[in-house]
Design a protein around this motif. Structure first.
Motif, PDB file in Angstrom:
ATOM      1  N   ASP A  10       0.901  -1.089   0.025  1.00 40.29           N
ATOM      2  CA  ASP A  10      -0.105  -0.055  -0.133  1.00 40.29           C
ATOM      3  C   ASP A  10       0.576   1.111  -0.075  1.00 40.29           C
ATOM      4  N   ASP A  11       2.216   1.056   0.011  1.00 41.41           N
ATOM      5  CA  ASP A  11       2.933   2.300  -0.431  1.00 41.41           C
ATOM      6  C   ASP A  11       3.135   2.648  -1.813  1.00 41.41           C
ATOM      7  N   CYS A  12       3.093   1.558  -2.675  1.00 45.68           N
ATOM      8  CA  CYS A  12       3.328   1.723  -4.073  1.00 45.68           C
ATOM      9  C   CYS A  12       1.769   2.175  -4.877  1.00 45.68           C
ATOM     10  N   GLY A  13       1.934   3.060  -5.514  1.00 45.04           N
ATOM     11  CA  GLY A  13       0.696   3.582  -6.219  1.00 45.04           C
ATOM     12  C   GLY A  13       0.220   2.625  -7.246  1.00 45.04           C
ATOM     13  N   PHE A  14       1.032   2.133  -8.022  1.00 43.95           N
ATOM     14  CA  PHE A  14       0.554   1.057  -8.952  1.00 43.95           C
ATOM     15  C   PHE A  14      -0.162  -0.100  -8.449  1.00 43.95           C
ATOM     16  N   CYS A  15       0.543  -0.703  -7.285  1.00 41.67           N
ATOM     17  CA  CYS A  15      -0.049  -1.687  -6.467  1.00 41.67           C
ATOM     18  C   CYS A  15      -1.250  -1.335  -6.057  1.00 41.67           C
ATOM     19  N   THR A  16      -1.411  -0.195  -5.380  1.00 39.80           N
ATOM     20  CA  THR A  16      -2.765   0.287  -4.838  1.00 39.80           C
ATOM     21  C   THR A  16      -3.823   0.457  -5.813  1.00 39.80           C
ATOM     22  N   TRP A  17      -3.374   0.852  -7.030  1.00 37.81           N
ATOM     23  CA  TRP A  17      -4.199   1.020  -8.131  1.00 37.81           C
ATOM     24  C   TRP A  17      -4.735  -0.157  -8.654  1.00 37.81           C
ATOM     25  N   SER A  18      -3.942  -1.124  -8.825  1.00 35.03           N
ATOM     26  CA  SER A  18      -4.081  -2.548  -9.273  1.00 35.03           C
ATOM     27  C   SER A  18      -5.198  -3.292  -8.276  1.00 35.03           C
ATOM     28  N   ALA A  19      -4.868  -3.058  -7.136  1.00 32.68           N
ATOM     29  CA  ALA A  19      -5.830  -3.727  -6.008  1.00 32.68           C
ATOM     30  C   ALA A  19      -7.064  -3.191  -6.070  1.00 32.68           C
ATOM     31  N   GLU A  20      -7.199  -1.874  -5.965  1.00 33.26           N
ATOM     32  CA  GLU A  20      -8.662  -1.159  -6.139  1.00 33.26           C
ATOM     33  C   GLU A  20      -9.117  -1.486  -7.618  1.00 33.26           C
ATOM     34  N   TYR A  21      -8.594  -1.541  -8.738  1.00 27.75           N
ATOM     35  CA  TYR A  21      -9.230  -2.009 -10.010  1.00 27.75           C
ATOM     36  C   TYR A  21      -9.700  -3.389  -9.890  1.00 27.75           C
ATOM     37  N   ALA A  22      -8.939  -4.261  -8.977  1.00 31.49           N
ATOM     38  CA  ALA A  22      -9.598  -5.662  -8.952  1.00 31.49           C
ATOM     39  C   ALA A  22     -10.775  -5.835  -8.204  1.00 31.49           C
ATOM     40  N   ASP A  23     -10.694  -5.231  -7.079  1.00 32.34           N
ATOM     41  CA  ASP A  23     -11.891  -4.813  -6.101  1.00 32.34           C
ATOM     42  C   ASP A  23     -13.034  -4.260  -6.801  1.00 32.34           C
ATOM     43  N   ALA A  24     -13.010  -3.409  -7.795  1.00 29.40           N
ATOM     44  CA  ALA A  24     -13.916  -2.742  -8.366  1.00 29.40           C
ATOM     45  C   ALA A  24     -14.562  -3.679  -9.618  1.00 29.40           C
ATOM     46  N   GLY A  26     -14.160  -7.166  -9.549  1.00 26.96           N
ATOM     47  CA  GLY A  26     -14.400  -8.489  -8.558  1.00 26.96           C
ATOM     48  C   GLY A  26     -14.806  -8.388  -7.310  1.00 26.96           C
ATOM     49  N   ASN A  27     -14.867  -9.391  -6.597  1.00 27.11           N
ATOM     50  CA  ASN A  27     -15.243  -9.297  -5.135  1.00 27.11           C
ATOM     51  C   ASN A  27     -14.025  -9.564  -4.255  1.00 27.11           C
ATOM     52  N   PHE A  28     -13.408  -8.622  -3.861  1.00 30.45           N
ATOM     53  CA  PHE A  28     -12.180  -8.767  -2.879  1.00 30.45           C
ATOM     54  C   PHE A  28     -12.102  -8.142  -1.540  1.00 30.45           C
ATOM     55  N   HIS A  29     -11.424  -8.565  -0.678  1.00 32.52           N
ATOM     56  CA  HIS A  29     -11.145  -7.677   0.429  1.00 32.52           C
ATOM     57  C   HIS A  29      -9.696  -7.327   0.046  1.00 32.52           C
ATOM     58  N   LEU A  30      -9.248  -5.844   0.445  1.00 27.88           N
ATOM     59  CA  LEU A  30      -8.034  -5.425   0.184  1.00 27.88           C
ATOM     60  C   LEU A  30      -7.366  -5.130   1.384  1.00 27.88           C
ATOM     61  N   PHE A  69      -4.866 -15.713  -9.985  1.00 27.31           N
ATOM     62  CA  PHE A  69      -6.012 -16.148  -9.234  1.00 27.31           C
ATOM     63  C   PHE A  69      -6.804 -14.792  -9.373  1.00 27.31           C
ATOM     64  N   VAL A  70      -6.261 -13.784  -9.241  1.00 32.45           N
ATOM     65  CA  VAL A  70      -7.186 -12.564  -9.125  1.00 32.45           C
ATOM     66  C   VAL A  70      -7.753 -12.090 -10.485  1.00 32.45           C
ATOM     67  N   THR A  76     -14.301  -8.884 -16.552  1.00 35.88           N
ATOM     68  CA  THR A  76     -13.679  -7.984 -17.408  1.00 35.88           C
ATOM     69  C   THR A  76     -13.151  -8.925 -18.462  1.00 35.88           C
ATOM     70  N   ALA A  77     -12.772  -8.203 -19.616  1.00 44.32           N
ATOM     71  CA  ALA A  77     -11.896  -8.698 -20.876  1.00 44.32           C
ATOM     72  C   ALA A  77     -10.627  -9.790 -20.233  1.00 44.32           C
ATOM     73  N   GLU A  78      -9.919  -8.964 -19.055  1.00 45.66           N
ATOM     74  CA  GLU A  78      -8.892  -9.636 -18.667  1.00 45.66           C
ATOM     75  C   GLU A  78      -9.151 -10.989 -17.830  1.00 45.66           C
ATOM     76  N   GLY A  79     -10.494 -10.931 -17.081  1.00 42.11           N
ATOM     77  CA  GLY A  79     -10.767 -12.037 -16.266  1.00 42.11           C
ATOM     78  C   GLY A  79     -11.032 -13.166 -17.373  1.00 42.11           C
ATOM     79  N   THR A  80     -11.794 -12.905 -18.619  1.00 39.18           N
ATOM     80  CA  THR A  80     -12.002 -13.973 -19.568  1.00 39.18           C
ATOM     81  C   THR A  80     -10.765 -14.409 -19.977  1.00 39.18           C
ATOM     82  N   ALA A  81      -9.877 -13.481 -20.256  1.00 37.64           N
ATOM     83  CA  ALA A  81      -8.449 -14.065 -20.863  1.00 37.64           C
ATOM     84  C   ALA A  81      -7.660 -14.944 -19.847  1.00 37.64           C
ATOM     85  N   ALA A  82      -7.873 -14.500 -18.598  1.00 37.15           N
ATOM     86  CA  ALA A  82      -7.270 -15.089 -17.505  1.00 37.15           C
ATOM     87  C   ALA A  82      -7.917 -16.471 -17.267  1.00 37.15           C
ATOM     88  N   ARG A  83      -9.244 -16.759 -17.516  1.00 35.93           N
ATOM     89  CA  ARG A  83      -9.999 -18.213 -17.441  1.00 35.93           C
ATOM     90  C   ARG A  83      -9.368 -18.988 -18.592  1.00 35.93           C
TER      91      ARG A  83
END
Length: 123
Positions: A10-24, A26-30, A69-70, A76-83
């Motif tokens: 959570d000190d990394c802007g890109f990491c925080t953005w990525s986690a928030e994107y996943a939560d938005a 998907g269905n995650f706890h951060l 896993f995430v 999203t399209a990323e989720g479809t590609a990951a599956r």
């Protein structure tokens, strides 16, 4: 059923953005590294600050495996590609997944700049 937990820097802007994107999308706890309890930290490898992790029930996934896993949980399209990616044998996935994750993690400052230059999403 509990939501999987994304554990991230959570000190990394890109990491925080990525986690928030996943939560938005998907269905995650951060859970940021700065908020880890001793019990949660004990579930992580010694070098836990080198990558992201996921707690899913009693299971812990780290680095590329956590990212896969995430991604597979996203609506999203990323989720479809990951599956689709998950239909490959584990060895083939690991061969692609782990070096790709490490490259992105090692260059997250650059990826953060690229992300910030994208126009805002439309509602």
């Amino acid at each position: 059923m509990t939501r999987p937990t994304i554990v991230y820097d959570d000190d990394c802007g890109f990491c925080t953005w990525s986690a928030e994107y996943a939560d938005a999308h998907g269905n995650f706890h951060l859970l940021g590294f700065s908020k880890l309890t001793p019990e949660e930290r004990a579930r992580l490898p010694d070098d836990y600050e080198d990558c992201m992790h996921v707690f899913d029930g009693d299971d812990t996934y780290s680095c590329g495996e956590a990212a896969e896993f995430v991604a597979a949980q996203l609506n999203t399209a990323e989720g479809t590609a990951a599956r689709v990616f998950q239909s490959l044998p584990e060895g083939a996935r690991r061969h692609v997944r782990d070096p790709t994750y490490r490259f992105i993690a090692d260059h997250r400052d650059w990826f953060g700049k690229v992300r910030s230059k994208r126009p805002p999403a439309r509602d």
